[in-house]
Structures are given as structure tokens and as C-alpha cells.
Design an enzyme around this catalytic site. Structure first.
Site, mmCIF file in Angstrom:
data_model
loop_
_atom_site.group_PDB
_atom_site.id
_atom_site.type_symbol
_atom_site.label_atom_id
_atom_site.label_comp_id
_atom_site.label_asym_id
_atom_site.label_seq_id
_atom_site.Cartn_x
_atom_site.Cartn_y
_atom_site.Cartn_z
ATOM 1 N N HIS A 1 0.946 -1.030 -0.013
ATOM 2 C CA HIS A 1 -0.008 -0.016 -0.140
ATOM 3 C C HIS A 1 0.832 1.240 -0.213
ATOM 4 O O HIS A 1 1.484 1.464 0.749
ATOM 5 C CB HIS A 1 -0.998 0.089 1.170
ATOM 6 C CG HIS A 1 -1.897 0.961 1.074
ATOM 7 N ND1 HIS A 1 -3.061 0.960 0.083
ATOM 8 C CD2 HIS A 1 -2.384 2.001 1.876
ATOM 9 C CE1 HIS A 1 -3.605 2.048 0.319
ATOM 10 N NE2 HIS A 1 -3.277 2.700 1.331
ATOM 11 N N HIS B 1 0.903 5.582 -1.372
ATOM 12 C CA HIS B 1 0.566 6.770 -2.002
ATOM 13 C C HIS B 1 1.762 7.634 -2.234
ATOM 14 O O HIS B 1 2.147 8.180 -1.540
ATOM 15 C CB HIS B 1 -0.270 7.640 -1.189
ATOM 16 C CG HIS B 1 -1.542 6.787 -0.592
ATOM 17 N ND1 HIS B 1 -2.488 6.396 -1.443
ATOM 18 C CD2 HIS B 1 -2.233 6.468 0.505
ATOM 19 C CE1 HIS B 1 -3.435 5.451 -0.934
ATOM 20 N NE2 HIS B 1 -3.339 5.977 0.350
ATOM 21 N N GLN C 1 2.749 11.330 -1.360
ATOM 22 C CA GLN C 1 2.708 11.825 -0.067
ATOM 23 C C GLN C 1 4.132 11.517 0.471
ATOM 24 O O GLN C 1 4.312 12.422 1.692
ATOM 25 C CB GLN C 1 1.788 10.872 0.724
ATOM 26 C CG GLN C 1 0.249 11.406 0.364
ATOM 27 C CD GLN C 1 -0.794 10.440 1.001
ATOM 28 O OE1 GLN C 1 -0.307 10.052 2.289
ATOM 29 N NE2 GLN C 1 -2.083 10.329 0.644
ATOM 30 N N TYR D 1 -4.332 7.618 -6.701
ATOM 31 C CA TYR D 1 -5.691 8.511 -6.968
ATOM 32 C C TYR D 1 -5.523 9.900 -7.466
ATOM 33 O O TYR D 1 -6.412 10.397 -7.591
ATOM 34 C CB TYR D 1 -6.425 8.363 -5.699
ATOM 35 C CG TYR D 1 -6.059 8.829 -4.390
ATOM 36 C CD1 TYR D 1 -5.868 10.218 -4.144
ATOM 37 C CD2 TYR D 1 -5.392 7.839 -3.503
ATOM 38 C CE1 TYR D 1 -5.402 10.659 -2.972
ATOM 39 C CE2 TYR D 1 -5.114 8.396 -2.324
ATOM 40 C CZ TYR D 1 -4.936 9.744 -2.123
ATOM 41 O OH TYR D 1 -4.467 10.269 -0.707
ATOM 42 N N HIS E 1 -11.449 3.696 -3.843
ATOM 43 C CA HIS E 1 -10.990 4.361 -2.765
ATOM 44 C C HIS E 1 -11.534 3.963 -1.296
ATOM 45 O O HIS E 1 -10.607 3.718 -0.340
ATOM 46 C CB HIS E 1 -10.984 5.967 -2.896
ATOM 47 C CG HIS E 1 -10.383 6.859 -1.734
ATOM 48 N ND1 HIS E 1 -11.288 7.175 -0.890
ATOM 49 C CD2 HIS E 1 -9.133 7.141 -1.695
ATOM 50 C CE1 HIS E 1 -10.294 7.649 -0.003
ATOM 51 N NE2 HIS E 1 -9.035 7.892 -0.349
ATOM 52 N N HIS F 1 -9.458 1.069 0.773
ATOM 53 C CA HIS F 1 -9.497 1.441 2.143
ATOM 54 C C HIS F 1 -10.856 0.959 2.884
ATOM 55 O O HIS F 1 -11.869 1.273 2.295
ATOM 56 C CB HIS F 1 -9.294 3.177 2.201
ATOM 57 C CG HIS F 1 -8.039 3.469 1.653
ATOM 58 N ND1 HIS F 1 -8.209 4.669 0.758
ATOM 59 C CD2 HIS F 1 -6.797 3.269 1.923
ATOM 60 C CE1 HIS F 1 -6.880 4.913 0.545
ATOM 61 N NE2 HIS F 1 -6.207 4.318 1.055
ATOM 62 N N GLU G 1 -11.004 2.544 8.481
ATOM 63 C CA GLU G 1 -9.581 3.294 9.177
ATOM 64 C C GLU G 1 -9.784 3.932 10.317
ATOM 65 O O GLU G 1 -9.021 4.035 11.168
ATOM 66 C CB GLU G 1 -9.023 4.051 8.241
ATOM 67 C CG GLU G 1 -7.726 4.488 8.372
ATOM 68 C CD GLU G 1 -6.981 5.327 7.287
ATOM 69 O OE1 GLU G 1 -5.909 6.017 7.809
ATOM 70 O OE2 GLU G 1 -7.553 5.416 6.213
ATOM 71 N N HIS H 1 -6.374 -1.454 5.898
ATOM 72 C CA HIS H 1 -6.448 -0.752 7.544
ATOM 73 C C HIS H 1 -7.417 -1.817 8.087
ATOM 74 O O HIS H 1 -7.025 -2.461 8.968
ATOM 75 C CB HIS H 1 -6.849 0.621 7.363
ATOM 76 C CG HIS H 1 -5.898 1.415 6.694
ATOM 77 N ND1 HIS H 1 -4.627 1.579 7.111
ATOM 78 C CD2 HIS H 1 -6.155 2.679 5.588
ATOM 79 C CE1 HIS H 1 -4.152 2.541 6.150
ATOM 80 N NE2 HIS H 1 -4.881 3.118 5.345
ATOM 81 N N ASP I 1 2.381 3.061 3.186
ATOM 82 C CA ASP I 1 1.010 4.138 2.916
ATOM 83 C C ASP I 1 1.652 5.482 2.760
ATOM 84 O O ASP I 1 1.987 5.827 1.580
ATOM 85 C CB ASP I 1 0.273 4.013 4.276
ATOM 86 C CG ASP I 1 -1.090 4.534 4.109
ATOM 87 O OD1 ASP I 1 -1.336 5.179 2.983
ATOM 88 O OD2 ASP I 1 -1.879 4.611 4.894
#
Length: 466
Positions: free
Chosen positions: A61, A63, A66, A126, A212, A241, A244, A278, A329
């Protein structure tokens, strides 16, 4: 060992599917797969590994964008900080991400993953559109940038374009901060198809699809997206996801009268191709049903701790045969060992005892967690038959640990993995081979200078615009 494609590797000690073995010759084919595994070999003609060899770990996982904002959301706000206040910081940051920046940041992140023992990653992608929310001329522009970053770093990639259509349960309109993410089903499937074509027949590339969250798609959109994916590849992985945050669970109950995991298991074909990321807030009944489904729980311990999400009930889940993998993540940390360490430590804090996630008396906690995460990660990436093991037919993804590291020195077999998971720090990973190519040598990525320079240029421009 020298940079480039390798014919194989001789390992004094190697972790094979049935346990540790000595004097193992691993020979690779021209597709970057392991052709033969020969214990008891003299290793004639092969370079020698400088330490014990284990399979490379999958990061299930990510992103990627970030990574560039790591450390920028650690100032207290005017009210209680939470995942939801962090999300607003992320929305502000993402407005400035260009395609060039996305590629540079992802390449640096993937380089860091390799240096820490990850050899493949599932990119939960995304960030699709331009700053004003309009699609690029090529709707798959951002996905192509992720592919280019993975190629530059040399990491295995499962790309997961994300369907993100709404701002809340029941089809609520998206917020301004979400406009770069939003697609309808047809638009998202066009990105999936284009990315599949771009990957070709590369053995360490797969393309799936991510929803998402239940708050971001309607039931009809979820069904149509899954039908469309099945038309392209009925075995492709599906990630989501879920559960969470407690607020998400409460909103899910208000929408459907049921908790998110409970609703999903009853309304979607959840099975071994699925990864529920999660799933932090689940009841005992949901834990049992999730374990029975064969889906993978995607656990991202450093991010879940950073965001104050909560602690997944791993002890109960694993006791019922549940499968899990690990991910970084938001990438406030990029370390396979740290994710596994926090998985066990979180359970120790909850249960107030030691060695909670044991497979039985006398078992090695670190080794059991490492092996389980190898299997669950490969499954979640849609590569269950190609990753996570030093075995014929699998990709030649392997990690050479530093036998001279003081924390690992003279440790034998599974005790070595205990030391790696619970006492390892710094440059415990010495060399890394991904799909038969040497990508990390002596703890340093072979393309580190160029990748780092591109990242610095990109981040300087981002922060100047802040």
C-alpha cells in the site's frame, strides 16, 4: 556483485520455502526469474552473496506523492488533530503536484523502498488529473509517470488506479480538495486499460483496480467498476481502504445501517484477489468473516500510528488463519522491518504481554511475521505465484542482509530474522536484487545520485510554490 542483469547468486545461507539452507546456488533466466535452486552447490561461476539471503518483501500500500509531504503535518492545530485535519493538509499539498514532480518523488520513494528491503510495491494511485481537476490530454498521464518511476528505480510494481467519485457515503458531491482525484467508472477503466497496455508482458508488472473507500463510490459504481475490470482481467487484484477511522464506521452505519467491513463482505465478491487496507475498526464477527474470505488485510502500522487510526486486532485475525501484508502508505517511514516490529509491539501494548503474534511455543516471532507478510504481500499484488519466495519460477527478488552488522553478527537462521525485525536499524540491508538485476549495492541504490538530484529539484519547486 556489479550493476546490471545477473545470471544468478551463490548464497552461503538462504531462506527457502521449506526453511534455511546452506550453499545455495540461485540461477536466473533472461526474464529475471529464478530458474533453479541448488542447495549444497559449490556455486561455480556465480557471484557470492555477502550475507544471508531472504526473499524481497512486497509493500502492498503506497501513495507515492505523499512521501514529499512527510514531516509537514506534524504541527498542532487550533483544535484536536486527527486523520481528518491531516487530510486537509494533504489536500493543500497535492494541489501543487505536477506530473514531473510525481515521477521524481515516486522514483526517490521506490529507491528508498529497495534500500530497505522492499522489492515490489502496490501503488494505490488516485492523483489522476491536473490542478484544476481536468483530465490531462492523456488520461493516464499520472499513471505513466508512476510506471516511469518504477522503471527508473527498478522495483516491481502492481499499479492500482483508484475509483474516487464522491466526497462521502451515499454519493455526496466531492469537495474542492478532491477534484484532482475524481473519475467516473468509464474514465477510470480507460486509465486501467491504458496502463495495462503500457506494462506489456513485463513479469514484474501487474495492473488492478482500487476502490478508494465505500464513502467514495456508490454500490452501482463499485459493481460496474468490478465488472469492467473483470472484462480486462478477471484475476486482477482489487484493493479498498476500509474502516480506518471510527468516524468512517459511524458514517457507514448512518448510511446503510451496517458497519463498512460487514457491508462490503455481504455486497461484494470479496475473496483472495482482494486487499482490505487498514480495516482497523472491526468486530469479532467481522474479523472471523474477513479471515474466512481469504482476502488480505493490508496493515500500514507506521501510518496508522502517525494518523492515530487505532490498532488492528491482529492476534484474533491470525489465530483464525487470516492473511496480512504490510505497506508504508503515507511513507513517514519506509522500512519493512519497522512495519513488522510495530505490528507486534502494538499487540503487546493492547494485550500487555510479550510475543503476542506467536505461531506456537518456541516459534520465532520475527521469522513468522516475515514469512506471513511475504505470502500476504505477494497475494495482494496479484503475484502469489511469482513473488515472495526463493523458488523456481518466482521473480529473482532477494535481499542480502549484512552479516557483519553488530545486530545480526553470528545470528543463525530464524534468530537472524528476529534480530532484523526487532533490533535492526541503519543499513542492515546490504544488497538487493529485483527481477534479476542488482539495484542496491553495499546499502546504496545504484542510481542514487541521479534519482536524488531529480527529487531535490522537484521538491524545491513545490516548496517555493507553497
Amino acid at each position: 556483485m556489479t550493476e546490471g542483469t545477473m545470471d544468478g547468486l551463490f548464497c552461503r545461507r538462504a531462506l527457502l520455502p521449506d526453511g534455511w539452507a546452506s550453499d545455495v546456488a540461485l540461477r536466473f533466466d533472461d526474464q529475471g526469474r529464478i530458474a533453479t535452486v541448488e542447495p549444497g552447490s559449490d556455486g561455480a561461476g556465480l557471484p557470492h552473496a555477502a550475507g544471508p539471503v531472504v526473499p524481497g518483501m512486497a509493500n502492498l500500500h503506497s501513495h507515492a506523492f505523499q512521501r514529499a509531504m512527510a514531516g509537514l503535518a506534524e504541527r498542532s492545530g487550533a483544535s484536536d488533530d486527527s486523520f481528518w485535519t491531516w487530510r486537509e493538509t494533504m489536500y493543500g499539498f497535492v494541489r501543487r503536484m505536477t506530473p514531473e514532480a510525481v515521477e521524481a518523488v515516486a522514483a526517490l520513494l521506490y529507491m528508498e523502498m529497495l534500500e530497505q528491503g522492499y522489492t515490489a510495491v502496490a501503488e494505490f494511485h488516485y492523483l489522476h488529473h491536473d490542478a484544476d481537476g481536468r483530465p490531462f490530454a492523456d488520461r493516464a498521464e499520472m499513471s505513466r509517470r508512476i510506471l516511469a518511476a518504477a522503471d527508473s528505480a527498478g522495483i516491481g510494481l502492481t499499479h492500482l488506479p483508484v475509483l474516487y467519485a464522491h466526497g462521502g457515503f451515499g454519493g455526496q458531491p466531492p469537495k474542492d480538495g478532491q477534484k484532482r482525484f475524481v473519475n467516473d467508472v468509464d474514465g477510470l477503466l480507460s486509465i486501467v486499460a491504458a496502463t495495462r497496455a503500457a506494462c506489456g508482458d513485463s513479469p514484474n508488472r501487474r495492473v488492478g483496480l482500487a476502490l478508494h473507500s465505500l464513502r467514495a463510490v456508490t454500490p452501482d459504481e463499485m459493481r460496474d467498476a468490478l465488472d469492467g475490470l473483470d472484462g480486462l482481467d478477471p484475476t486482477a487484484p482489487v484493493h479498498i481502504h476500509i474502516a480506518e477511522q471510527t468516524a468512517e464506521v459511524d458514517d457507514g452505519i448512518a448510511w446503510s445501517g451496517r458497519r463498512p467491513v460487514d457491508w462490503l463482505l455481504d455486497n461484494a465478491p470479496v475473496g483472495p484477489r482482494w486487499c482490505l487496507v487498514h480495516a482497523t475498526h472491526v468486530t469479532p464477527a467481522e474479523v472471523a468473516a474477513l479471515a474466512a474470505s481469504g482476502a488480505v488485510a493490508g496493515l500500514c502500522l507506521t501510518t496508522e500510528a502517525n494518523l492515530g487510526d487505532g490498532v488492528f486486532p491482529a492476534a484474533d485475525f491470525l489465530a483464525q488463519g487470516g492473511r496480512f501484508g504490510i505497506g508504508s502508505d503515507s511513507h513517514i517511514s519506509v522500512s519493512a522491518a519497522e512495519e513488522l516490529r510495530l505490528l507486534e509491539y502494538g499487540q503487546r501494548l493492547v494485550h500487555r504481554r510479550r510475543n503476542v503474534l506467536s505461531g506456537g511455543p518456541g516459534r520465532s516471532i520475527g521469522a513468522d511475521l516475515y514469512r506471513a507478510a511475504l505470502a500476504g504481500g505477494a497475494q495482494a499484488l496479484g503475484q502469489a505465484d511469482a513473488q515472495g519466495a526463493l523458488a523456481p519460477g518466482c521473480l529473482a527478488d532477494l535481499v542480502v542482509l549484512d552479516a557483519n552488522d553488530p545486530k545480526l553478527f553470528s545470528r543463525a537462521d530464524d534468530v537472524l530474522l528476529d534480530a532484523y525485525v526487532f533490533a535492526g536499524s541503519g543499513r542492515v540491508v546490504r544488497d538487493v536484487v529485483a527481477a534479476g538485476r542488482l539495484v542496491v549495492r553495499d546499502g546504496r541504490h545504484v542510481r542514487q545520485d541521479g534519482i536524488t538530484a531529480a527529487y531535490r529539484r522537484a521538491v524545491q519547486r513545490l516548496l517555493q510554490d507553497s
